[in-house]
Motif scaffolding. Sequence first.
Motif, short mmCIF file in Angstrom:
data_model
loop_
_atom_site.label_atom_id
_atom_site.label_comp_id
_atom_site.label_asym_id
_atom_site.label_seq_id
_atom_site.Cartn_x
_atom_site.Cartn_y
_atom_site.Cartn_z
N LEU A 1 -40.43 1.18 -39.11
CA LEU A 1 -41.12 2.11 -39.16
C LEU A 1 -42.88 2.02 -39.13
O LEU A 1 -43.47 2.96 -38.81
CB LEU A 1 -40.95 2.88 -40.62
CG LEU A 1 -41.53 4.44 -40.81
CD1 LEU A 1 -40.94 5.42 -40.01
CD2 LEU A 1 -41.37 4.95 -42.19
N GLY B 1 -35.98 7.47 -40.40
CA GLY B 1 -37.23 6.71 -40.99
C GLY B 1 -37.37 6.46 -42.29
O GLY B 1 -38.68 6.41 -42.97
N ALA C 1 -31.28 10.73 -31.60
CA ALA C 1 -32.61 10.98 -32.33
C ALA C 1 -33.34 9.41 -31.71
O ALA C 1 -34.79 9.45 -31.69
CB ALA C 1 -32.46 10.88 -33.58
N LEU C 2 -32.78 8.41 -31.94
CA LEU C 2 -33.38 7.13 -31.61
C LEU C 2 -33.90 6.87 -30.18
O LEU C 2 -34.78 6.47 -29.87
CB LEU C 2 -32.59 5.88 -32.11
CG LEU C 2 -32.42 5.71 -33.65
CD1 LEU C 2 -31.17 4.56 -34.12
CD2 LEU C 2 -33.57 5.20 -34.41
N ASP D 1 -45.90 -0.06 -33.72
CA ASP D 1 -45.95 0.50 -32.47
C ASP D 1 -45.60 -0.05 -31.33
O ASP D 1 -46.06 -0.03 -30.13
CB ASP D 1 -47.61 1.16 -32.27
CG ASP D 1 -48.44 -0.13 -32.55
OD1 ASP D 1 -48.18 -1.30 -32.38
OD2 ASP D 1 -49.84 -0.08 -32.54
N ASN E 1 -27.54 10.14 -34.56
CA ASN E 1 -28.57 9.04 -34.64
C ASN E 1 -28.96 8.41 -33.59
O ASN E 1 -30.08 8.11 -33.34
CB ASN E 1 -27.82 8.05 -35.72
CG ASN E 1 -27.94 8.49 -37.15
OD1 ASN E 1 -28.54 9.64 -37.56
ND2 ASN E 1 -26.79 8.09 -37.90
N GLN F 1 -34.56 9.24 -28.23
CA GLN F 1 -35.69 10.37 -28.26
C GLN F 1 -36.88 9.66 -28.95
O GLN F 1 -38.10 9.89 -28.31
CB GLN F 1 -35.20 11.48 -29.11
CG GLN F 1 -36.46 12.79 -29.19
CD GLN F 1 -36.70 13.37 -27.96
OE1 GLN F 1 -35.80 13.60 -27.19
NE2 GLN F 1 -37.96 13.76 -27.48
N ASP F 2 -36.82 8.84 -29.91
CA ASP F 2 -37.84 8.03 -30.49
C ASP F 2 -38.39 7.05 -29.79
O ASP F 2 -39.38 6.48 -29.93
CB ASP F 2 -37.57 7.62 -31.79
CG ASP F 2 -37.56 8.70 -32.80
OD1 ASP F 2 -37.88 10.04 -32.29
OD2 ASP F 2 -36.90 8.58 -33.62
N ALA G 1 -33.02 6.15 -37.82
CA ALA G 1 -33.25 7.44 -37.34
C ALA G 1 -33.83 8.48 -38.37
O ALA G 1 -34.55 9.33 -38.19
CB ALA G 1 -31.72 7.80 -36.97
#
Length: 397
Positions: free
Chosen positions: A111, A100, A139-140, A114, A136, A142-143, A98
């Motif tokens: 990191l 990075g 956030a992940l 893609d 966390n 969301q990523d 989370a």
Amino acid sequence: MLAGKRILLIIGGGIAAYKSLDLIRRLRERGATVVPVMTEAATQFVTPMAVTALAGEPVHRDLFDLGTEAEMGHIQLSRSADLLVVAPATAHLMARMAQGLADDLATTLLLATDTPVLAAPAMNVRMWEHPATQRNLAALVQDGVSFVGPNDGDMACGEYGPGRMAEPLEIVDAITARLADGPLKGKRVLVTSGPTHEPIDPVRYIANRSSGAQGTAIASALAALGADVVFVTGPADVPPPTGVSVVRVETAQQMHDAVHEALPCDAAVFAAAVADWKVDGAGDSKIKKVAGQLPTLSFTENPDILASVAQMDTGRPRLVVGFAAETDDVLANATAKHARKGCDWLLANDVRPETGIMGGGENAVHLVTGDGVEDWPRMAKAEVARKLAARMAEALA
């Protein structure tokens, strides 16, 4: 389905690492190539020799390996796979993901990639429920990271609850769904499901009779068509589907916040039965029974989750689907709700007790759109889900 697929398996340092050995075996049985990466902590639970023997591939551990890094090996590893799988994803590893961080080979791969990432969390129940871990997780999600599990169950520490890593076959199913080449591949879809619980005091709450079965079926059907599904669920009676990212909430406010944290997405289906009201000023202590006196509860409105997304000025999903559970004047109330909320489609159903729909295995819905009303026959909730998912795939094509 997995024949010819290349899976980069990152094994984190938790007791659940032993399940990674069976996971490797199951993936190879289905024709997948498994490239193993181990954190230093993971080697305390399973040996690199065992992992190498089962994978038929050497274990990658060292970010500063002169042989591989002369050719930027971590870049090659991260981008040559069809999917990165983190199992177990410990609380520490999730926190590093989370933030990075790139302080070892595993986090550097995550990191630098893609490629899609699927994580299978495993940790003590208190660690899983801690606000830091939940931040966390949000956030992940969301990523764009997908999740499978964790499950409820007994843990090595002797406690019971959510935090147990999903079983290897569940993870295989999630991998298969994530790699599915269906019409929704590459689409991110948000689904809400289940009831919400609105506290009165620490031991009492207001809820409804929703089982979460219809929302769960919809999430599963969308995942089967290749969608990357974020599944925000209240305390439902049915377990969440595999192959989706699960975010568990209790209250309407928590669901509202989780929904907006999961945006942007291509489509959103709001199947949850969200409480319209909550107790204003829920007590911190249990309300005691006093002879001859009845407690008085005052209420305030909960946030309107469907409208808050359907009426967004920027970042609105291309397709927003709502639900309307009605007991009277179903079509009139549903048509008015469709216009009032601003959603693209709305599925209405009659949930009077005699229909057996709320909490049952079947549903009979009316699809309300800008073009009018389409009546669907009564069918299993799984069939309703598949029909809706197919229609959504057509609309998003």
